[in-house]
Design an enzyme around this catalytic site. Structure first.
Site: not given
Length: 341
Positions: A28, A48, A84, A107, A226, A251
């Protein structure tokens, strides 16, 4: 219904004459920094010493220690890994925050679970793109953007929401649409989505299907195709047009199987477990466990990670992907470490 904000709802003046410090230069971080700069914002990077520092300088940014970058900035966007952030914040960011500064996150984990307690004299808000950094950057360069969430936790200046919208516009998010939320809602729904559906739920579903076929005597390679390989085809359809478009595109046999067998797999018992997962998130039980796991240097995390990387589906998958030139191999060698960066 949630209100959606677009370009016309955001005013760049709230970023004018201000310096934005991007703390962290990972997925980000690099996208935010470059998009902001291309939108005319004065951007510096706080890091850092290490490879990220070298990369940020190579990309043309002025790079400083986290403390110095915070000292120079009006807006501080913290884009370090969740685990962190608290130590870096306490040691290097908090001492340099000035009255009227803005402390920003992508966040809400550390604010919501009180791992970071901001001072009363700064704005605190969230701008959370709903996509990985490389997509945030690529769509911006293409003239589009990735949707985002914004939330205001603390508004000292009276301009926190407007600044959040201006920031979202500068990274391209208002081109796609921005929803307003709260730190609580963003954090809890994000964690739930990761654990119950997008990551935890999906990987467990894939493995269970693969194991069921292999245990029944089918070839692991066929089971892989699959249960895992074809997942992208379905997810792309879901992304483009939701459940109805996916069902329209497959389908009739597959759709009938979806209708009658899907609810047998994801039944009321599974939904009850989902509610327990959500409860653990809401009460802070998950957060407490994750914080303690990191404080103990991740013994369980690392053990599970090693075990998962040795699963038959991973071994078969690596072999099959090496035979498919149209699939870019993302992982030449699995290296299990205590942290990603």
């Amino acid at each position: 219904m949630a209100k959606v904000y677009y370009n016309g709802d955001a005013n760049e003046k709230y970023l004018q004459s201000k310096t934005v410090a991007i703390i962290g230069y990972g997925s980000q971080g690099h996208a935010h920094a470059q998009n902001l700069r291309d939108s005319g914002v004065n951007v510096i990077v706080g890091l850092r010493k290490g490879k990220s520092w070298e990369q940020a300088e190579k990309d043309g940014f002025a790079v400083y220690s986290v403390r110095e970058a915070t000292k120079q900035a009006d807006i501080v966007m913290v884009l370090l890994p969740d685990e962190k952030q608290p130590n870096v914040y306490k040691e290097e960011i908090e001492p340099e925050l000035q009255p009227g500064n803005a402390l920003v996150f992508a966040h809400g984990f550390n604010i919501h679970f009180n791992q970071i307690v901001p001072p009363e004299h700064v704005d605190v808000f969230l701008v959370a793109p709903k996509g990985p950094g490389h997509l945030v950057r690529r769509t911006y360069t293409e003239g589009a953007g990735v949707p985002a969430l914004i939330a205001v936790y603390q508004d000292v200046t009276g301009e926190a929401k407007q600044t959040a919208l201006a920031y979202a516009k500068a990274i391209g998010a208002t081109r796609a649409g921005v929803l307003e939320t709260t730190f609580k809602e963003e954090t809890e729904t994000d964690l739930f989505g990761e654990q119950a559906v997008l990551c935890g739920g999906l990987t467990s579903l894939i493995k269970a299907g693969f194991e069921t076929l292999v245990e029944a005597g089918y070839q692991p390679e066929v089971a892989y195709f699959e249960c895992l390989h074809e997942m992208k085809l379905i997810v792309d359809l879901l992304y483009e047009g939701g459940l109805s478009w996916m069902r329209h595109s497959i389908s009739d046999t597959a759709q009938w199987g979806d209708f009658i067998s899907g609810p047998r797999i994801i039944n009321d018992a599974v939904k009850a477990e989902m509610k327990k997962v959500l409860h653990d998130i809401q009460t802070g039980k998950f957060a407490k466990g994750w914080i303690l796991e990191n404080q103990a240097n991740r013994p369980e995390f690392n053990a599970i990670n090693r075990r998962e990387n040795e699963h038959l589906i991973e071994i078969v998958g690596r072999e099959l992907r090496s035979m498919m030139p149209f699939v870019k191999e993302k992982q030449k060698e699995v290296v299990v470490s205590s942290a990603k960066n």
